[in-house]
Design a protein around this motif. Structure first.
Motif, short mmCIF file in Angstrom:
data_model
loop_
_atom_site.label_atom_id
_atom_site.label_comp_id
_atom_site.label_asym_id
_atom_site.label_seq_id
_atom_site.Cartn_x
_atom_site.Cartn_y
_atom_site.Cartn_z
N GLU A 165 0.83 -1.21 0.00
CA GLU A 165 0.00 0.00 0.00
C GLU A 165 0.86 1.26 0.00
N LEU A 166 1.90 1.28 0.84
CA LEU A 166 2.78 2.44 0.89
C LEU A 166 3.53 2.61 -0.42
N ALA A 167 4.04 1.53 -0.97
CA ALA A 167 4.77 1.60 -2.24
C ALA A 167 3.89 2.18 -3.33
N GLU A 168 2.63 1.77 -3.35
CA GLU A 168 1.70 2.28 -4.35
C GLU A 168 1.42 3.77 -4.15
N LYS A 169 1.25 4.18 -2.89
CA LYS A 169 0.94 5.58 -2.59
C LYS A 169 2.09 6.52 -2.94
N ILE A 170 3.33 6.07 -2.73
CA ILE A 170 4.47 6.95 -2.97
C ILE A 170 5.14 6.68 -4.32
N VAL A 171 4.56 5.78 -5.09
CA VAL A 171 5.05 5.44 -6.44
C VAL A 171 6.52 5.04 -6.39
N ILE A 172 6.77 3.92 -5.70
CA ILE A 172 8.11 3.35 -5.59
C ILE A 172 7.95 1.84 -5.65
N SER A 173 8.96 1.16 -6.15
CA SER A 173 8.85 -0.30 -6.23
C SER A 173 8.94 -0.89 -4.82
N GLN A 174 8.33 -2.05 -4.65
CA GLN A 174 8.40 -2.72 -3.35
C GLN A 174 9.84 -3.10 -3.01
N ALA A 175 10.64 -3.39 -4.03
CA ALA A 175 12.05 -3.74 -3.79
C ALA A 175 12.79 -2.53 -3.21
N ASN A 176 12.57 -1.35 -3.79
CA ASN A 176 13.24 -0.15 -3.27
C ASN A 176 12.72 0.23 -1.89
N LEU A 177 11.43 0.02 -1.65
CA LEU A 177 10.88 0.28 -0.32
C LEU A 177 11.50 -0.66 0.70
N SER A 178 11.70 -1.90 0.32
CA SER A 178 12.34 -2.87 1.20
C SER A 178 13.76 -2.45 1.56
N ILE A 179 14.49 -1.92 0.58
CA ILE A 179 15.85 -1.44 0.83
C ILE A 179 15.82 -0.30 1.85
N THR A 223 11.21 11.63 -2.07
CA THR A 223 10.74 10.34 -1.56
C THR A 223 10.40 10.44 -0.09
N LEU A 224 11.27 11.10 0.67
CA LEU A 224 11.02 11.29 2.11
C LEU A 224 9.73 12.09 2.32
N GLU A 225 9.55 13.12 1.51
CA GLU A 225 8.33 13.93 1.60
C GLU A 225 7.09 13.08 1.31
N ALA A 226 7.16 12.25 0.28
CA ALA A 226 6.03 11.39 -0.08
C ALA A 226 5.72 10.39 1.03
N ILE A 227 6.75 9.83 1.64
CA ILE A 227 6.56 8.89 2.75
C ILE A 227 5.89 9.60 3.92
N CYS A 228 6.40 10.79 4.27
CA CYS A 228 5.82 11.54 5.39
C CYS A 228 4.37 11.92 5.13
N LYS A 229 4.08 12.28 3.90
CA LYS A 229 2.70 12.63 3.54
C LYS A 229 1.80 11.40 3.65
N ALA A 230 2.24 10.28 3.13
CA ALA A 230 1.44 9.06 3.13
C ALA A 230 1.21 8.54 4.55
N LEU A 231 2.22 8.68 5.41
CA LEU A 231 2.13 8.15 6.77
C LEU A 231 1.72 9.22 7.79
N ASP A 232 1.54 10.46 7.31
CA ASP A 232 1.18 11.57 8.19
C ASP A 232 2.14 11.66 9.37
N CYS A 233 3.43 11.82 9.04
CA CYS A 233 4.46 11.87 10.08
C CYS A 233 5.54 12.88 9.69
N GLN A 234 6.52 13.04 10.55
CA GLN A 234 7.66 13.91 10.33
C GLN A 234 8.88 13.05 9.98
#
Length: 75
Positions: free
Chosen positions: A20-34, A47-58
């Motif tokens: 779900e996160l990989a899809e939201k931030i448009v990144i491959s699951q392999a790169n997310l795993s790394i 990428t960090l900004e997209a992750i923070c936006k998707a997870l509503d965090c800092q």
């Protein structure tokens, strides 16, 4: 220096799967795993900004600095 990646902790808190996160931030699951395992050498701010936006965090909720043994003893 040692940077700890707590991405899996934030994902668990938000009850979000890797797929779900990989899809939201448009990144491959392999790169997310790394990123999740801390094996990444760098992360783009976009990428960090997209992750923070998707997870509503800092960024500090995901990345943590700890003093560790230097890998290169010449420093």
């Amino acid at each position: 220096m040692t940077i700890i990646v707590n991405l899996d902790v934030m994902m668990a808190k938000r009850k979000m799967s890797s797929g779900e996160l990989a899809e939201k931030i448009v990144i491959s699951q392999a790169n997310l795993s790394i990123l999740k395992t801390g094996k990444a050498k760098a992360i783009r701010f976009s990428t960090l900004e997209a992750i923070c936006k998707a997870l509503d965090c800092q960024p500090g909720d995901i990345l943590e600095y700890t003093k560790g043994v230097e890998e290169d003893s010449d420093k």
